[in-house]
Design a protein around this motif. Structure first.
Motif, PDB file in Angstrom:
ATOM      1  N   ALA A 330       0.827  -1.209   0.000  1.00  0.00           N
ATOM      2  CA  ALA A 330       0.000   0.000   0.000  1.00  0.00           C
ATOM      3  C   ALA A 330       0.861   1.258   0.000  1.00  0.00           C
ATOM      4  O   ALA A 330       0.439   2.314  -0.484  1.00  0.00           O
ATOM      5  N   PHE A 331       2.060   1.130   0.503  1.00  0.00           N
ATOM      6  CA  PHE A 331       2.999   2.253   0.516  1.00  0.00           C
ATOM      7  C   PHE A 331       3.153   2.881  -0.864  1.00  0.00           C
ATOM      8  O   PHE A 331       3.258   4.100  -1.007  1.00  0.00           O
ATOM      9  N   TRP A 332       3.123   2.050  -1.913  1.00  0.00           N
ATOM     10  CA  TRP A 332       3.386   2.539  -3.266  1.00  0.00           C
ATOM     11  C   TRP A 332       2.194   3.293  -3.870  1.00  0.00           C
ATOM     12  O   TRP A 332       2.347   3.960  -4.894  1.00  0.00           O
ATOM     13  N   ASP A 333       1.028   3.185  -3.221  1.00  0.00           N
ATOM     14  CA  ASP A 333      -0.141   3.902  -3.745  1.00  0.00           C
ATOM     15  C   ASP A 333       0.006   5.414  -3.580  1.00  0.00           C
ATOM     16  O   ASP A 333      -0.555   6.192  -4.355  1.00  0.00           O
ATOM     17  N   ASP A 334       0.753   5.820  -2.543  1.00  0.00           N
ATOM     18  CA  ASP A 334       0.918   7.260  -2.286  1.00  0.00           C
ATOM     19  C   ASP A 334       2.292   7.492  -1.688  1.00  0.00           C
ATOM     20  O   ASP A 334       2.495   7.363  -0.473  1.00  0.00           O
ATOM     21  N   GLY A 337       2.627  11.834  -2.136  1.00  0.00           N
ATOM     22  CA  GLY A 337       1.646  12.407  -3.036  1.00  0.00           C
ATOM     23  C   GLY A 337       1.692  11.874  -4.452  1.00  0.00           C
ATOM     24  O   GLY A 337       0.860  12.262  -5.290  1.00  0.00           O
ATOM     25  N   PHE A 338       2.634  10.970  -4.738  1.00  0.00           N
ATOM     26  CA  PHE A 338       2.745  10.413  -6.091  1.00  0.00           C
ATOM     27  C   PHE A 338       2.282   8.959  -6.105  1.00  0.00           C
ATOM     28  O   PHE A 338       2.555   8.186  -5.185  1.00  0.00           O
ATOM     29  N   ASN A 339       1.576   8.592  -7.165  1.00  0.00           N
ATOM     30  CA  ASN A 339       1.101   7.226  -7.336  1.00  0.00           C
ATOM     31  C   ASN A 339       2.204   6.383  -7.973  1.00  0.00           C
ATOM     32  O   ASN A 339       2.577   6.601  -9.125  1.00  0.00           O
ATOM     33  N   MET A 340       2.722   5.455  -7.218  1.00  0.00           N
ATOM     34  CA  MET A 340       3.752   4.544  -7.731  1.00  0.00           C
ATOM     35  C   MET A 340       3.285   3.099  -7.638  1.00  0.00           C
ATOM     36  O   MET A 340       4.077   2.182  -7.457  1.00  0.00           O
ATOM     37  N   SER A 341       1.992   2.892  -7.770  1.00  0.00           N
ATOM     38  CA  SER A 341       1.423   1.559  -7.592  1.00  0.00           C
ATOM     39  C   SER A 341       1.971   0.535  -8.576  1.00  0.00           C
ATOM     40  O   SER A 341       1.905  -0.671  -8.328  1.00  0.00           O
ATOM     41  N   CYS A 342       2.519   1.002  -9.698  1.00  0.00           N
ATOM     42  CA  CYS A 342       3.110   0.069 -10.659  1.00  0.00           C
ATOM     43  C   CYS A 342       4.278  -0.704 -10.056  1.00  0.00           C
ATOM     44  O   CYS A 342       4.649  -1.780 -10.538  1.00  0.00           O
ATOM     45  N   MET A 343       4.871  -0.173  -8.984  1.00  0.00           N
ATOM     46  CA  MET A 343       5.990  -0.847  -8.331  1.00  0.00           C
ATOM     47  C   MET A 343       5.560  -2.144  -7.657  1.00  0.00           C
ATOM     48  O   MET A 343       6.382  -3.020  -7.384  1.00  0.00           O
ATOM     49  N   LYS A 344       4.259  -2.277  -7.373  1.00  0.00           N
ATOM     50  CA  LYS A 344       3.771  -3.495  -6.729  1.00  0.00           C
ATOM     51  C   LYS A 344       4.101  -4.729  -7.558  1.00  0.00           C
ATOM     52  O   LYS A 344       4.391  -5.799  -7.012  1.00  0.00           O
ATOM     53  N   LYS A 345       4.020  -4.576  -8.865  1.00  0.00           N
ATOM     54  CA  LYS A 345       4.275  -5.709  -9.749  1.00  0.00           C
ATOM     55  C   LYS A 345       5.718  -6.203  -9.640  1.00  0.00           C
ATOM     56  O   LYS A 345       6.015  -7.367  -9.930  1.00  0.00           O
ATOM     57  N   ALA A 346       6.611  -5.293  -9.235  1.00  0.00           N
ATOM     58  CA  ALA A 346       8.011  -5.687  -9.072  1.00  0.00           C
ATOM     59  C   ALA A 346       8.276  -6.248  -7.686  1.00  0.00           C
ATOM     60  O   ALA A 346       9.148  -7.096  -7.502  1.00  0.00           O
ATOM     61  N   VAL A 347       7.501  -5.773  -6.690  1.00  0.00           N
ATOM     62  CA  VAL A 347       7.727  -6.190  -5.315  1.00  0.00           C
ATOM     63  C   VAL A 347       7.129  -7.556  -5.027  1.00  0.00           C
ATOM     64  O   VAL A 347       7.762  -8.409  -4.390  1.00  0.00           O
ATOM     65  N   ILE A 348       5.915  -7.804  -5.492  1.00  0.00           N
ATOM     66  CA  ILE A 348       5.187  -9.029  -5.147  1.00  0.00           C
ATOM     67  C   ILE A 348       5.917 -10.301  -5.566  1.00  0.00           C
ATOM     68  O   ILE A 348       5.980 -11.263  -4.786  1.00  0.00           O
TER      69      ILE A 348
END
Length: 480
Positions: A330-334, A337-348
């Protein structure tokens, strides 16, 4: 036994080149290493003491230098002109070029002690003293490094003995702390007390093979327990430290060390009665040496022989840890103030090796793989297995964790085991955590069903690719 200058059948000419006895009637045989070094210094302007100081050579570096000179027959001028990197740094130069070479038995500490600080390279007294101080400082640093390495090896020995043998009562967590305390008070006494559980004493007057011996701790335990002969094999450079350790403990008559891969070396026996090995890796199979143990078993184990540990299991358990899930995903969602949710695909997809808080466990464990080291084959180490995790509380499942247990059962009067599970004493194997991208709501008594597939990474066979399906959601993880 006399000592030739730089080889059993070679001598140094005035130009510093090596020449065979057949080429000259004036070859000389020296009675000691000191005479050899003195001749080199006076006649050929090659000062072995200065060479050791100049390149800060410790014992193994000195051995490589002597073997390099014997093998390559360089000129004195060439040796005096060398700078880093040194041409004898390869491990091949640790192998003696001459059998029973007395130069290799010389203690280079004598050279440090006998160096005349008033004359190296014609330097002034002050400069010479500074040079000597620099050498002394460097030797001190080498000694500190060696001490640190020895302390690290000792800690590894203690940790392994604790994990591998001491926790015979690991099923009862209350006994683990006392076992560790006893280990610190009397490591040998506790070990041999536990060793009696194996029932191996009846068979100990036999030949034992230690695959991947490391510092030789298991080999020494086997020798102390009464093994007739122990053959310890390891392909890494640590085998040279194991040689020193075994000599320090006066076990060189019982333990034979062999450097190399078990698949490539020739053992001094055709068959062994017992194979021991600390081969386990993270999630049991990551970077493990089980392939090598299986090879050794198939080639060297005598009929009716034993492999220890002999039974191993891999288990899964559900985790409900919202905070850690938020920290990692969830950290990557904000991010400021920036949306970096695409990083989840690399972390998971990256499985995480860590110690799991037992309070976050939300299911009973499920065994997904059982390995009998006496009967398993290398293809068996890739597998698929369905599993069911029985949930123990109303919460959300944020991850699945994997761990392994090992057992000593064959020919053992009392079965001994230890676990790397999150509810047991911590080990350096920890647990392997597979994070779920989307947490799953679960209720007490619910059966959370899934499937796990484990295969070797074709690009790196010592790493694993693990596919986990839970509630019809599939995710592939790498453990590397």
């Amino acid at each position: 036994m006399g000592v030739m200058l730089f080889g059993e059948s070679y001598d140094c000419l005035p130009q510093g080149r090596l020449k065979s006895r057949a080429d000259t009637p004036n070859w000389r045989l020296f009675s000691s290493a000191e005479d050899t070094f003195s001749h080199c210094k006076l006649v050929h302007q090659f000062n072995i003491s200065n060479m050791i100081h100049k390149h800060a050579l410790e014992f193994y570096g000195y051995i490589k230098l002597i073997n390099f000179v014997r093998m390559k027959k360089p000129t004195a001028e060439y040796l005096n002109s060398l700078s880093s990197p040194l041409p004898w740094e390869e491990e091949e130069y640790l192998k003696p070029e001459l059998e029973d070479d007395l130069l290799l038995q010389f203690d280079i500490e004598d050279l440090y002690a006998s160096t005349n600080i008033s004359e190296p390279n014609g330097l002034s007294d002050n400069t010479a003293i500074l040079e000597q101080l620099k050498c002394t400082e460097h030797r001190a640093k080498l000694a500190e490094t060696a001490l640190a390495r020895a302390q690290e090896d000792l800690q590894k020995m203690r940790q392994f003995a604790q994990d591998f043998v001491m926790n015979a009562d690991v099923r009862s967590n209350s006994s683990s702390s006392s076992a560790i305390a006893e280990l610190r008070d009397d490591e040998d006494g506790v070990y041999f007390s536990s060793y009696g559980h194996y029932g191996i004493h009846e068979e100990m007057l036999k030949v034992v093979l230690d695959v991947g011996c490391g510092t030789g701790i298991l080999s020494m335990f086997a020798a102390k327990a009464g093994a007739k002969k122990v053959i310890a094999v390891d392909q890494s450079e640590i085998v040279y430290q194991a040689m020193d350790i075994i000599r320090l403990n006066n076990l060189e008559d019982t333990i034979t060390l062999v450097k190399g891969r078990i698949e490539e070396v020739d053992l001094p026996v055709e068959k062994v009665d017992i194979i021991i090995s600390e081969w386990m890796g993270y999630f049991l199979l990551f970077e493990s040496m089980l392939d090598s143990v299986i090879y050794a078993k198939d080639k060297y184990l005598a009929e009716g022989g034993s492999v220890y540990p002999d039974i191993c299991t891999i288990s899964l358990v559900a985790i409900g840890d919202k905070n850690k899930h938020a920290d990692r995903l969830a950290f990557w969602d904000d991010v400021y103030g920036f949306n970096m949710s695409c990083m989840k695909k690399a972390v998971i997809p990256e499985a995480v090796v860590e110690v799991v808080d037992p309070s976050t466990l939300i299911s009973e464990a499920s065994v997904v793989k059982r390995i009998d080291c006496h009967t398993t084959s290398i293809p068996d180490l890739e597998f698929s297995s369905d599993f069911t995790l029985t949930i123990t509380e109303n919460t959300v499942c944020t991850a699945v964790a994997g761990y392994f247990d090992i057992f000593f059962e064959k020919n053992c009067h009392n079965s001994v085991m230890f676990s790397t599970g999150p509810q047991c004493t911590k080990t350096h194997w920890k647990q392997t955590v597979f994070l779920l991208e989307n947490p799953i709501s679960v209720k007490t008594g619910e059966a959370l069903r899934g499937k796990i597939t484990v295969v070797k990474n074709r690009k790196d066979p010592r790493s694993l690719i693990i596919t986990l399906s839970v509630n019809n959601t599939k995710q592939t993880y790498s453990l590397q």
